[in-house]
Design an enzyme around this catalytic site. Structure first.
Site, PDB file in Angstrom:
ATOM      1  N   MET A 156       0.843  -1.208   0.000  1.00  0.00           N
ATOM      2  CA  MET A 156       0.000   0.000   0.000  1.00  0.00           C
ATOM      3  C   MET A 156       0.874   1.252   0.000  1.00  0.00           C
ATOM      4  SD  MET A 156      -3.143   0.743  -0.178  1.00  0.00           S
ATOM      5  CE  MET A 156      -4.696   0.491   0.655  1.00  0.00           C
ATOM      6  N   GLY A 157       1.712   1.370  -1.032  1.00  0.00           N
ATOM      7  CA  GLY A 157       2.506   2.599  -1.191  1.00  0.00           C
ATOM      8  C   GLY A 157       1.736   3.571  -2.069  1.00  0.00           C
ATOM      9  N   ARG A 158       2.501   4.409  -2.800  1.00  0.00           N
ATOM     10  CA  ARG A 158       1.860   5.426  -3.649  1.00  0.00           C
ATOM     11  C   ARG A 158       0.906   4.810  -4.667  1.00  0.00           C
ATOM     12  NH1 ARG A 158       7.149   8.155  -3.648  1.00  0.00           N
ATOM     13  NH2 ARG A 158       7.751   6.342  -4.862  1.00  0.00           N
ATOM     14  N   ILE A 159       1.413   3.810  -5.412  1.00  0.00           N
ATOM     15  CA  ILE A 159       0.595   3.261  -6.512  1.00  0.00           C
ATOM     16  C   ILE A 159      -0.531   2.389  -5.958  1.00  0.00           C
ATOM     17  CG2 ILE A 159       0.636   1.849  -8.609  1.00  0.00           C
ATOM     18  CD1 ILE A 159       3.585   2.796  -8.994  1.00  0.00           C
ATOM     19  N   THR A 238       0.947  -5.168 -11.813  1.00  0.00           N
ATOM     20  CA  THR A 238       1.546  -4.071 -12.581  1.00  0.00           C
ATOM     21  C   THR A 238       2.902  -3.703 -11.971  1.00  0.00           C
ATOM     22  OG1 THR A 238       0.307  -2.542 -11.186  1.00  0.00           O
ATOM     23  CG2 THR A 238      -0.610  -2.983 -13.380  1.00  0.00           C
ATOM     24  N   ARG A 240       6.214  -6.069 -10.831  1.00  0.00           N
ATOM     25  CA  ARG A 240       7.358  -6.700 -11.496  1.00  0.00           C
ATOM     26  C   ARG A 240       7.039  -8.167 -11.745  1.00  0.00           C
ATOM     27  NH1 ARG A 240       8.702  -2.384 -12.779  1.00  0.00           N
ATOM     28  NH2 ARG A 240      10.647  -1.272 -12.399  1.00  0.00           N
ATOM     29  N   GLU A 269      10.831 -10.295 -19.927  1.00  0.00           N
ATOM     30  CA  GLU A 269      10.158  -9.339 -20.804  1.00  0.00           C
ATOM     31  C   GLU A 269      11.044  -9.103 -22.015  1.00  0.00           C
ATOM     32  OE1 GLU A 269       9.096  -5.849 -18.614  1.00  0.00           O
ATOM     33  OE2 GLU A 269       7.755  -6.947 -17.291  1.00  0.00           O
ATOM     34  N   HIS A 288       4.108  -4.228 -20.630  1.00  0.00           N
ATOM     35  CA  HIS A 288       4.711  -3.315 -19.656  1.00  0.00           C
ATOM     36  C   HIS A 288       4.517  -1.846 -20.067  1.00  0.00           C
ATOM     37  CE1 HIS A 288       8.049  -3.041 -16.371  1.00  0.00           C
ATOM     38  NE2 HIS A 288       7.171  -2.053 -16.275  1.00  0.00           N
ATOM     39  N   ALA A 290       2.329   0.399 -18.252  1.00  0.00           N
ATOM     40  CA  ALA A 290       1.569   1.146 -17.234  1.00  0.00           C
ATOM     41  C   ALA A 290       1.880   2.643 -17.243  1.00  0.00           C
ATOM     42  CB  ALA A 290       1.812   0.559 -15.854  1.00  0.00           C
TER      43      ALA A 290
END
Ligand code: GLV
Length: 331
Positions: A156-159, A238, A240, A269, A288, A290
């Site tokens: 639950m960080g920024r993104i 979204t 890694r 990737e 990739h 986002a």
């Protein structure tokens, strides 16, 4: 007049960034679509003061050792798992990234993947194109409702918070999260509840990953975790690719252990075109993208340029990754 600091940029980034770097530095940009090989990168950085790297460039101690003048590595990404940070710090090299400016674009992408996977959009569109759409189907292409469900956020960080906000206020979802840190803001503003990961997996209709990749999180989404999710669960990544055991995910999708997955990141990737995940109609895979909006990539280029220019001129980086390097930065 002193020579301008030399900077190597490992790929063409948006013009806005290149113009800034080019105005302040003697800049060389790798012109190809594919990244420079490790050998070429080693050759290029030997005489550099600054490096603009991408998440496709592996930056480690042995590479940094060939660049005695290198003062800064400015990563054109928020993630920096491609860089050995302690190795850079040991050598007095500052590292910068591009946080904040891609938060909304990445949260939007997680939402796009959730809607697409939950509503079986790729499958439906492909069926329509291929003539498998015979009539209005009372029981065909049935997906999962989004409104009033429970979303579980891992990290639950920024993104993670931005994605949770969309779920909470757009779809009235209940928000659970698992993190080593408590996020008091998310708890207050979104009514989010911090729970053990097992509780999150058991209770969530949708599980979205927003944690960084490190030795503890690598491969954490394994068969055991997928088994703990609901059969109707949609899994979104979204963050890694290596966070997920892709064999276990393919198994879970094939056997109906979970309902669907939406991935913007894979390992490796690009994912080889014959990979089993592509064969599963309940797995949506994006390349990739986002942060791939015009505005976001411009902002990333701006911060990335500011970081590299500050790094080569001994200034303060706009977004430092290793502030512990201060006091021992290379002059
Ligand atoms: C993209 O994945 C980033 O870390 O910016």
């Amino acid at each position: 007049m002193a020579a301008k600091p030399r900077v190597f940029v490992t790929r063409r980034i948006p013009e806005l960034g290149l113009q800034k770097i080019g105005a302040a530095c003697a800049m060389e940009v790798w012109p190809d679509q594919l990244p420079p090989s490790a050998d070429i990168l080693r050759e290029k950085i030997k005489t550099c003061d600054g490096l603009v790297s991408l998440l496709t460039d592996r930056i480690d101690g042995p590479l940094l050792d060939v660049a005695p003048k290198l003062k800064v590595v400015s990563n054109f990404a928020v993630g920096f798992n491609n860089i050995d940070i302690p190795a850079a710090t040991d050598r007095g090299i500052a590292v910068g990234n591009t946080p904040g400016v891609l938060t909304d674009a990445t949260a939007d992408m997680a939402m796009v993947l959730l809607m697409t996977a939950a509503r079986r959009i790729v499958e439906g569109v492909e069926d329509a194109k291929a003539g498998r759409w015979k009539t209005w189907e009372p029981c065909g292409w049935l997906g999962q409702d989004l409104a009033n469900r429970t979303v579980g956020i891992i990290g639950m960080g920024r993104i993670g918070s931005a994605f949770a906000r969309r779920c909470r206020f757009g779809w009235n979802m209940k928000v659970l999260y698992a993190d080593v840190y408590q996020n008091a803001t998310a708890e207050k503003e979104l009514g989010a509840t911090k729970v053990e990961i097992d509780t999150l997996l058991k209770e969530s209709d949708f599980v979205s990953v927003h944690t960084d990749l490190n030795a503890q999180t690598k491969g954490m989404f394994n068969a055991e975790l997928f088994k703990k999710m609901k059969k109707t669960a949609v899994f979104i990544n979204t963050a890694r690719g290596p966070l997920v055991d892709q064999g276990a995910l393919a198994d879970a999708l094939r056997k109906g252990t979970i309902f669907a997955a939406g991935l913007d990141v894979t390992d490796p990737e690009p994912l080889p075109t014959d990979h089993e995940l592509y064969k599963l109609s309940n797995c949506v895979i994006a390349p990739h993208v986002a942060s791939a909006t015009v505005q976001t990539r411009d902002e990333m280029a701006r911060i990335c340029a500011e970081n590299v220019i500050a790094g080569v001129t001994g200034g303060k980086l706009t977004a430092p990754v290793n502030p512990e390097v201060e006091g021992k930065r290379r002059k």
